[in-house]
Scaffold this active site. Sequence first.
Site, PDB file in Angstrom:
ATOM      1  N   CYS A   2     -12.409   2.667  -4.507  1.00  0.00           N
ATOM      2  CA  CYS A   2     -12.755   2.809  -5.916  1.00  0.00           C
ATOM      3  C   CYS A   2     -13.803   3.905  -6.014  1.00  0.00           C
ATOM      4  O   CYS A   2     -14.311   4.372  -5.004  1.00  0.00           O
ATOM      5  CB  CYS A   2     -13.384   1.525  -6.456  1.00  0.00           C
ATOM      6  SG  CYS A   2     -12.426   0.053  -6.081  1.00  0.00           S
ATOM      7  N   ARG A  27     -10.060   8.387  -6.749  1.00  0.00           N
ATOM      8  CA  ARG A  27     -10.301   7.279  -5.818  1.00  0.00           C
ATOM      9  C   ARG A  27      -9.635   5.979  -6.282  1.00  0.00           C
ATOM     10  O   ARG A  27      -9.652   4.975  -5.578  1.00  0.00           O
ATOM     11  CB  ARG A  27     -11.805   7.043  -5.672  1.00  0.00           C
ATOM     12  CG  ARG A  27     -12.562   8.242  -5.123  1.00  0.00           C
ATOM     13  CD  ARG A  27     -14.010   7.906  -4.942  1.00  0.00           C
ATOM     14  NE  ARG A  27     -14.202   6.832  -3.999  1.00  0.00           N
ATOM     15  CZ  ARG A  27     -14.237   6.976  -2.684  1.00  0.00           C
ATOM     16  NH1 ARG A  27     -14.090   8.163  -2.148  1.00  0.00           N
ATOM     17  NH2 ARG A  27     -14.413   5.933  -1.902  1.00  0.00           N
ATOM     18  N   TRP A  75      -9.399   0.697  -7.809  1.00  0.00           N
ATOM     19  CA  TRP A  75      -8.085   0.604  -7.167  1.00  0.00           C
ATOM     20  C   TRP A  75      -8.048  -0.791  -6.583  1.00  0.00           C
ATOM     21  O   TRP A  75      -8.748  -1.103  -5.623  1.00  0.00           O
ATOM     22  CB  TRP A  75      -7.964   1.664  -6.077  1.00  0.00           C
ATOM     23  CG  TRP A  75      -6.591   1.782  -5.496  1.00  0.00           C
ATOM     24  CD1 TRP A  75      -5.532   2.435  -6.040  1.00  0.00           C
ATOM     25  CD2 TRP A  75      -6.139   1.251  -4.243  1.00  0.00           C
ATOM     26  NE1 TRP A  75      -4.440   2.341  -5.203  1.00  0.00           N
ATOM     27  CE2 TRP A  75      -4.789   1.624  -4.092  1.00  0.00           C
ATOM     28  CE3 TRP A  75      -6.736   0.511  -3.241  1.00  0.00           C
ATOM     29  CZ2 TRP A  75      -4.031   1.281  -2.992  1.00  0.00           C
ATOM     30  CZ3 TRP A  75      -5.974   0.161  -2.141  1.00  0.00           C
ATOM     31  CH2 TRP A  75      -4.637   0.545  -2.018  1.00  0.00           C
ATOM     32  N   ASN A 101     -17.456  -0.769  -4.229  1.00  0.00           N
ATOM     33  CA  ASN A 101     -16.279  -0.150  -3.629  1.00  0.00           C
ATOM     34  C   ASN A 101     -16.148  -0.705  -2.215  1.00  0.00           C
ATOM     35  O   ASN A 101     -17.029  -0.484  -1.389  1.00  0.00           O
ATOM     36  CB  ASN A 101     -16.469   1.373  -3.597  1.00  0.00           C
ATOM     37  CG  ASN A 101     -15.433   2.075  -2.727  1.00  0.00           C
ATOM     38  OD1 ASN A 101     -14.325   1.585  -2.569  1.00  0.00           O
ATOM     39  ND2 ASN A 101     -15.793   3.211  -2.182  1.00  0.00           N
ATOM     40  N   GLY A 102     -15.080  -1.441  -1.957  1.00  0.00           N
ATOM     41  CA  GLY A 102     -14.906  -2.007  -0.612  1.00  0.00           C
ATOM     42  C   GLY A 102     -14.292  -3.394  -0.698  1.00  0.00           C
ATOM     43  O   GLY A 102     -13.730  -3.777  -1.718  1.00  0.00           O
ATOM     44  N   GLU A 488       6.991  16.257   5.661  1.00  0.00           N
ATOM     45  CA  GLU A 488       5.972  16.473   4.633  1.00  0.00           C
ATOM     46  C   GLU A 488       6.615  16.792   3.282  1.00  0.00           C
ATOM     47  O   GLU A 488       6.171  16.311   2.240  1.00  0.00           O
ATOM     48  CB  GLU A 488       5.027  17.603   5.097  1.00  0.00           C
ATOM     49  CG  GLU A 488       3.985  18.058   4.100  1.00  0.00           C
ATOM     50  CD  GLU A 488       2.996  16.981   3.666  1.00  0.00           C
ATOM     51  OE1 GLU A 488       3.003  15.884   4.251  1.00  0.00           O
ATOM     52  OE2 GLU A 488       2.245  17.225   2.713  1.00  0.00           O
ATOM     53  N   LYS A 492       6.034  14.596  -0.118  1.00  0.00           N
ATOM     54  CA  LYS A 492       5.536  15.163  -1.378  1.00  0.00           C
ATOM     55  C   LYS A 492       6.428  14.752  -2.534  1.00  0.00           C
ATOM     56  O   LYS A 492       5.947  14.365  -3.592  1.00  0.00           O
ATOM     57  CB  LYS A 492       5.483  16.702  -1.318  1.00  0.00           C
ATOM     58  CG  LYS A 492       4.382  17.346  -0.517  1.00  0.00           C
ATOM     59  CD  LYS A 492       2.999  17.227  -1.098  1.00  0.00           C
ATOM     60  CE  LYS A 492       2.331  15.966  -0.679  1.00  0.00           C
ATOM     61  NZ  LYS A 492       1.650  15.932   0.598  1.00  0.00           N
ATOM     62  N   GLU A 495       6.065  10.905  -3.340  1.00  0.00           N
ATOM     63  CA  GLU A 495       4.829  10.371  -3.917  1.00  0.00           C
ATOM     64  C   GLU A 495       4.567  10.822  -5.340  1.00  0.00           C
ATOM     65  O   GLU A 495       3.919  10.095  -6.090  1.00  0.00           O
ATOM     66  CB  GLU A 495       3.616  10.577  -2.999  1.00  0.00           C
ATOM     67  CG  GLU A 495       3.227  11.979  -2.690  1.00  0.00           C
ATOM     68  CD  GLU A 495       2.004  12.035  -1.748  1.00  0.00           C
ATOM     69  OE1 GLU A 495       1.772  13.101  -1.190  1.00  0.00           O
ATOM     70  OE2 GLU A 495       1.267  11.041  -1.603  1.00  0.00           O
ATOM     71  N   HIS A 511      23.725  11.778  13.954  1.00  0.00           N
ATOM     72  CA  HIS A 511      23.583  10.437  14.533  1.00  0.00           C
ATOM     73  C   HIS A 511      23.429   9.358  13.460  1.00  0.00           C
ATOM     74  O   HIS A 511      22.966   8.265  13.747  1.00  0.00           O
ATOM     75  CB  HIS A 511      22.393  10.407  15.493  1.00  0.00           C
ATOM     76  CG  HIS A 511      22.560  11.345  16.649  1.00  0.00           C
ATOM     77  ND1 HIS A 511      23.454  11.115  17.672  1.00  0.00           N
ATOM     78  CD2 HIS A 511      21.989  12.552  16.902  1.00  0.00           C
ATOM     79  CE1 HIS A 511      23.405  12.129  18.524  1.00  0.00           C
ATOM     80  NE2 HIS A 511      22.530  13.016  18.072  1.00  0.00           N
ATOM     81  N   LYS A 610      -6.624   8.679  -3.692  1.00  0.00           N
ATOM     82  CA  LYS A 610      -6.849   9.842  -2.839  1.00  0.00           C
ATOM     83  C   LYS A 610      -7.334   9.463  -1.450  1.00  0.00           C
ATOM     84  O   LYS A 610      -6.896  10.031  -0.463  1.00  0.00           O
ATOM     85  CB  LYS A 610      -7.848  10.787  -3.513  1.00  0.00           C
ATOM     86  CG  LYS A 610      -8.058  12.101  -2.781  1.00  0.00           C
ATOM     87  CD  LYS A 610      -6.796  12.948  -2.779  1.00  0.00           C
ATOM     88  CE  LYS A 610      -6.949  14.220  -1.965  1.00  0.00           C
ATOM     89  NZ  LYS A 610      -5.648  14.805  -1.643  1.00  0.00           N
TER      90      LYS A 610
HETATM   91  C1  AGP Z   1      -0.659  12.799   1.087  1.00  0.00           C
HETATM   92  O1  AGP Z   1      -0.157  13.524   0.051  1.00  0.00           O
HETATM   93  C2  AGP Z   1      -1.256  11.532   0.843  1.00  0.00           C
HETATM   94  N1  AGP Z   1      -1.532  11.185  -0.448  1.00  0.00           N
HETATM   95  C3  AGP Z   1      -1.639  10.645   1.994  1.00  0.00           C
HETATM   96  O2  AGP Z   1      -0.516  10.505   2.802  1.00  0.00           O
HETATM   97  C4  AGP Z   1      -2.834  11.110   2.856  1.00  0.00           C
HETATM   98  O3  AGP Z   1      -2.497  12.253   3.563  1.00  0.00           O
HETATM   99  C5  AGP Z   1      -3.250   9.972   3.809  1.00  0.00           C
HETATM  100  O4  AGP Z   1      -3.636   8.860   3.061  1.00  0.00           O
HETATM  101  C6  AGP Z   1      -4.356  10.369   4.755  1.00  0.00           C
HETATM  102  O5  AGP Z   1      -5.509  10.737   4.087  1.00  0.00           O
HETATM  103  P1  AGP Z   1      -6.683  11.499   4.809  1.00  0.00           P
HETATM  104  O6  AGP Z   1      -6.162  12.819   5.254  1.00  0.00           O
HETATM  105  O7  AGP Z   1      -7.757  11.612   3.765  1.00  0.00           O
HETATM  106  O8  AGP Z   1      -7.111  10.663   5.979  1.00  0.00           O
END
Ligand code: AGP
Length: 615
Positions: A2, A27, A75, A101-102, A488, A492, A495, A511, A610
């Site tokens: 959070c 966050r 969150w 936060n936690g 990757e 993208k 998400e 396969h 994030k």
């Molecule tokens: C990527 O677009 C993400 N939202 C997520 O996978 C991210 O890379 C992952 O949570 C790791 O985060 P970090 O690099 O801050 O450790």
Amino acid sequence: MCGIVGYIGKRQAFPIVLEGLKRLEYRGYDSAGIALYDGSDILLSKTKGKVSALEDKANNEMSLKGNLAIGHTRWATHGVPNDVNSHPHYSNSGDLVIIHNGIIENYASIKEELIKRGYTFQSDTDTEVLINLIEDVKKKEKVKLGKAVQIALNQVVGAYAIAVFDKNKPNEIVVAKLGSPLAIGVGEDEFFIASDASPFLEYTKKAIYLEDEEMAVVRLNKKIKIRKIKNDELAETYIQELKINLEQIVKGGYDHFMLKEIYEQPTAIKDTYRGRLLVKEGIIRMAGIDDHLEKFLNANRVIIVACGTSWHAGLVAEYIFENLARIPVEVEYASEFRYRNPVITSKDVVIAISQSGETADTLAAIKLAKQNGAFVFGVCNVVGSTIARETHAGAYTHAGPEIGVASTKAFTTQITVLTLIALKLAKESGAMSKSDFQYHLQELELIPGKVEKALESDKHILEVAKKYKDSKNCLYLGRGYNFPVALEGALKLKEISYIHAEGYPAAEMKHGPIALIDEQMPVFVIATKKGHYEKVVSNVQEIKARSGKIIGIVTQGDKDVKAIADHIIEVPETLECLTPLLTTIPLQLLSYHIAVLLNKNVDQPRNLAKSVTVE
Ligand code: AGP
């Protein structure tokens, strides 16, 4: 995970805290709230939804005047996102109020005890339990708020960054940290509390970052003293002068942070190699490696631990390290590594990659590696983050703040740092000749210009995005260095557009996944000139034969894939090991445009945050 913000001082606190929460929405953004001291009482407004919803609600239901406030953007971990579970939370008496936060892991047993003692609870949160524990301690032990917080925190298990105040003592905020970040902005007769420095950058550049197990009573007209939560010992109060600008964290004319961050990549990559890549001198200078060169050169193997996009950067690094430096590499999901009792020895070097530097799984993997005697090196973007501090040495990526939840410039700058390390080790170990090394340096220096070139295809990519925006599934294929780029690319798309997508090594198609191919299936194939080109062209033929739609990411001037594909997107030519820095650009733009065309919230996709500071 959070965002928390607090203010105490001479200014109106509400707008500062509200604006701060907006900057911390990366966050978490499922509910938000603010508690304001208006000179005689605490006024509280909180709601499910984003900070903008809180702004409307608070404007309607309370006076916004007062010089002390704390706020929270959530969150959810314990309790569904709703008004009641939103922070701040009151204690039973209504005197104390908290943001957190936690996670308090042993909250259930504490709650049971408190209920026996007559406490009642409105929410399902662990945080409401904590504030009542603090109140209980304060009453029982007849101590001041700071002491009560300290005693209570010694009874809890878990992670926290908290800010608490007492309406009967409105000249102070008590803060404490374990596992979640907490910064204190130090102004003239005013203090700011926040999960990172962005909420207070326009007011002060002086910041104190609490370490784990530290707390402070932030009191007006008093110097801040930091204490150890465990034994009350005084800790060093180190005030940092921040170099970051506010402009770096606002959208700067772009519609979304993600797009801004995609376009920042030429600069971010340059910033990442600046001062390290010295082409004329023919050297790579990296203090974190120079100081521990023997560790790397004598290592049995390198283990890379990371999550999500950072894990994909780790996979690219595996190819680069093994190919250029001939060092064996294993790449692990941090979340698996930490729980599978891995064999780690003091001859292992562990590289932890994390944009935020706060990812709980990666942190836990680091701790495990350290306990087993490994040397741990961090590759982080956020300066002063927990991972940056927990590792033995490291290298920052210098990408600047990444606000969009979907990681873009963090990925390419992580690859840049890891390439620098691999090249340096290749040279020092003798695995690469001097001339080859020099050639690689020159080519790496040219990458920012080539990324700019790749960005010029943006309009064409938008047209391609329009054609495939309504797809239900997509496949991404690549080989060698570009297999992780395929993963990757798929991540993208998933998400931010919520379209199901999968990345595969192109040759694995036959396969199993080839069964999915029909005229409805767009297949994004990375087929750059160097690196298994002919083999990938054969894979493209196989898709064509089954009526799949092919979008090729190819080297400028390509003819073979162009002849078969439905669309091609060109990137400039470069060394094979550097191609991921270019091929990833069109895939980022494609996902971005598809998500915008589908009207999705690009910067704050559903269910995500994030930095993932929970398991
Ligand atoms: C990527 O677009 C993400 N939202 C997520 O996978 C991210 O890379 C992952 O949570 C790791 O985060 P970090 O690099 O801050 O450790």
